[in-house]
Design an enzyme around this catalytic site. Structure first.
Site, mmCIF file in Angstrom:
data_model
loop_
_atom_site.group_PDB
_atom_site.id
_atom_site.type_symbol
_atom_site.label_atom_id
_atom_site.label_comp_id
_atom_site.label_asym_id
_atom_site.label_seq_id
_atom_site.Cartn_x
_atom_site.Cartn_y
_atom_site.Cartn_z
ATOM 1 N N ARG A 139 0.861 -1.192 0.000
ATOM 2 C CA ARG A 139 0.000 0.000 0.000
ATOM 3 C C ARG A 139 0.891 1.233 0.000
ATOM 4 O O ARG A 139 1.779 1.370 0.837
ATOM 5 C CB ARG A 139 -0.909 0.048 1.224
ATOM 6 C CG ARG A 139 -1.540 1.431 1.415
ATOM 7 C CD ARG A 139 -2.592 1.532 2.466
ATOM 8 N NE ARG A 139 -3.809 0.861 2.039
ATOM 9 C CZ ARG A 139 -5.002 1.064 2.599
ATOM 10 N NH1 ARG A 139 -5.139 1.933 3.593
ATOM 11 N NH2 ARG A 139 -6.057 0.421 2.170
ATOM 12 N N HIS B 128 -7.457 0.487 -6.227
ATOM 13 C CA HIS B 128 -7.642 -0.233 -4.953
ATOM 14 C C HIS B 128 -8.391 -1.537 -5.262
ATOM 15 O O HIS B 128 -9.543 -1.727 -4.871
ATOM 16 C CB HIS B 128 -8.444 0.654 -3.990
ATOM 17 C CG HIS B 128 -8.439 0.193 -2.567
ATOM 18 N ND1 HIS B 128 -7.660 -0.850 -2.110
ATOM 19 C CD2 HIS B 128 -9.119 0.641 -1.482
ATOM 20 C CE1 HIS B 128 -7.869 -1.014 -0.818
ATOM 21 N NE2 HIS B 128 -8.747 -0.130 -0.407
ATOM 22 N N GLN C 51 -10.335 -3.948 -2.716
ATOM 23 C CA GLN C 51 -11.589 -3.380 -2.189
ATOM 24 C C GLN C 51 -12.771 -3.732 -3.101
ATOM 25 O O GLN C 51 -13.877 -4.014 -2.633
ATOM 26 C CB GLN C 51 -11.441 -1.855 -2.080
ATOM 27 C CG GLN C 51 -12.696 -1.138 -1.612
ATOM 28 C CD GLN C 51 -13.004 -1.347 -0.138
ATOM 29 O OE1 GLN C 51 -12.144 -1.184 0.705
ATOM 30 N NE2 GLN C 51 -14.240 -1.720 0.179
ATOM 31 N N ASP D 53 -17.102 7.662 -1.411
ATOM 32 C CA ASP D 53 -15.793 7.557 -0.742
ATOM 33 C C ASP D 53 -15.465 8.958 -0.219
ATOM 34 O O ASP D 53 -16.163 9.940 -0.548
ATOM 35 C CB ASP D 53 -14.746 7.066 -1.765
ATOM 36 C CG ASP D 53 -13.359 6.863 -1.162
ATOM 37 O OD1 ASP D 53 -13.248 6.768 0.088
ATOM 38 O OD2 ASP D 53 -12.379 6.809 -1.934
ATOM 39 N N CYS E 44 -16.180 2.393 1.150
ATOM 40 C CA CYS E 44 -15.015 1.541 1.463
ATOM 41 C C CYS E 44 -14.532 1.759 2.891
ATOM 42 O O CYS E 44 -13.877 0.880 3.451
ATOM 43 C CB CYS E 44 -13.901 1.793 0.456
ATOM 44 S SG CYS E 44 -13.456 3.523 0.293
ATOM 45 N N ARG F 85 -13.838 -7.601 3.165
ATOM 46 C CA ARG F 85 -12.430 -7.372 2.794
ATOM 47 C C ARG F 85 -11.601 -8.601 3.163
ATOM 48 O O ARG F 85 -10.711 -9.016 2.441
ATOM 49 C CB ARG F 85 -11.851 -6.150 3.532
ATOM 50 C CG ARG F 85 -12.441 -4.809 3.184
ATOM 51 C CD ARG F 85 -12.246 -4.412 1.749
ATOM 52 N NE ARG F 85 -10.872 -4.499 1.273
ATOM 53 C CZ ARG F 85 -9.873 -3.679 1.630
ATOM 54 N NH1 ARG F 85 -10.101 -2.658 2.426
ATOM 55 N NH2 ARG F 85 -8.652 -3.833 1.153
HETATM 56 N N1 NVA Z 1 -9.806 7.078 -1.655
HETATM 57 C C1 NVA Z 1 -9.419 6.699 -0.307
HETATM 58 C C2 NVA Z 1 -9.672 5.248 -0.084
HETATM 59 C C3 NVA Z 1 -9.397 4.773 1.313
HETATM 60 C C4 NVA Z 1 -9.658 3.318 1.497
HETATM 61 C C5 NVA Z 1 -7.969 7.047 -0.085
HETATM 62 O O1 NVA Z 1 -7.150 6.748 -0.952
HETATM 63 O O2 NVA Z 1 -7.655 7.632 0.960
HETATM 64 N N1 CP Z 2 -11.105 0.462 2.888
HETATM 65 C C1 CP Z 2 -9.833 0.422 3.262
HETATM 66 O O1 CP Z 2 -8.920 0.189 2.470
HETATM 67 O O2 CP Z 2 -9.640 0.660 4.585
HETATM 68 P P1 CP Z 2 -8.241 0.916 5.296
HETATM 69 O O3 CP Z 2 -7.693 2.201 4.746
HETATM 70 O O4 CP Z 2 -8.560 1.011 6.750
HETATM 71 O O5 CP Z 2 -7.318 -0.231 4.987
#
Ligand code: NVA
Ligand code: CP
Length: 330
Positions: free
Chosen positions: A106, A133, A136, A229, A270, A315
């Protein structure tokens, strides 16, 4: 041809066929039932898994850990590696590939996860980049299958908000692959980039999907799923002011739910979500901009429409399926 995903990376769902996605969703369902039945597995027995995080996480990290433990695997959570600071991505990949059977990453750039995949010699799974992502999306589609009594190719899926972020991009890809009617509902400047839309329209021609971009909230009419989101993703925290101005009319609230004209519409997110001011950032936003909820109202978040915690649970089941399918003792 039976589906075989052994040794594959998951960098974006673009690389997967509808059959392969369907296979992962069915495997997730089977693994979920197995866990519910209290059966401990050994499908990841003696598999060592590296979880490399350059951004924060609750669900993704915990989902990978629990999924691995459930099937007998071990994990290392690595959040302060030398990568990018004192050691190149290539060298890091070559080292980690000597220890681990699979690597989750990540972070920020999609090119980082691609480089890890190129040099590590083991499957690499994208746990979120600025661009995609994919893990997800599998959880999201499993949740839709569980809550909406229609095949995926009959679903009208409306994604509201920042439609050019990792979630907007990835949901559009997944929807195109699975033949859905996908609507990105956002101000034009936040629509997904044109090249990706054109690419997914070509996929849609094959699968029967419809890809629609709209600025008009009335386009939620007939939605089976309303998805949103955060308005500001990780790494974009300087954008709150402009995003609030742009996206306030696109908040998912009860007015919008009513506009779907579907009393069974489900609400998805998410997570994490700014549905109240019970966080440091939420409190700061309220103090500065007078908003106690952003992308979704607290009322919708807590309503009967909301399936967000089933989605969060999924998840884990879907990430387990990805690991089992790509490195497991199947
Ligand atoms: N769009 C958000 C998703 C978090 C799971 C981010 O990248 O922060
Ligand atoms: N939805 C998701 O990816 O959650 P986290 O950022 O907590 O891993």
């Amino acid at each position: 041809m039976p589906v075989n995903l052994k040794g594959r990376h998951l960098l974006t769902l673009k690389d997967f066929t509808p059959e392969e996605i369907r296979y992962l969703l069915n495997l997730s369902s089977d693994l979920k039932a197995k866990k519910r039945a209290g059966i401990r597995g050994n499908l990841l027995d003696r598999k060592n898994i590296c979880l490399l995080f350059d951004k924060t996480s609750t669900r993704t990290r915990c989902a990978f850990e629990v999924a691995a433990f459930d099937e007998g695997g071990t994990v290392t959570f690595l959040t302060n590696s030398q990568m990018g600071k004192k050691e190149s991505i290539e060298d890091t990949a070559r080292v980690l590939g000597r220890y681990y059977d699979g690597i989750e990453y990540r972070g920020f750039k999609q090119s980082t996860v691609e480089e890890l995949a190129k040099y590590s010699g083991v499957p690499v799974w994208n746990g979120l980049t600025d661009r995609y992502h994919p893990t997800q999306i599998l959880a999201d589609f499993l949740t839709v299958m569980e809550h909406v009594d229609k095949p995926l190719n009959k679903i009208k899926f409306v994604y509201v908000g920042d439609a050019r972020n990792n979630m907007g991009n990835s949901l559009m890809i997944g929807a195109a692959k699975m033949g859905m009617h996908f609507v990105a509902l956002a101000p034009k400047t936040l629509w997904p980039e044109e090249a990706l839309v054109e690419e997914m329209k070509l996929v849609a021609k094959e699968t029967g999907a419809v890809i629609e971009l709209s600025e008009d909230v009335a386009s939620v009419d007939g939605a089976d799923v309303l998805y949103t989101d955060v308005w500001v993703s990780m790494g974009e925290e300087h954008l709150f002011e402009e995003r609030i101005k742009m996206l306030k009319p696109y908040q998912v609230n009860m007015d919008m739910v009513k506009k779907t004209n579907n009393e069974n519409v489900i609400f998805m997110h998410c997570l994490p979500a700014f549905h109240d001011n019970m966080t440091e950032v939420g409190a700061q936003i309220e103090e500065k901009y007078g908003l106690s909820e952003m992308e979704v109202s607290d009322e919708v978040f807590r309503s009967k429409h909301s399936v967000v915690f089933d989605e969060a649970e999924n998840r884990m089941h879907t990430i387990k399926a990805i690991m089992v399918a790509t490195i497991g003792n199947l």
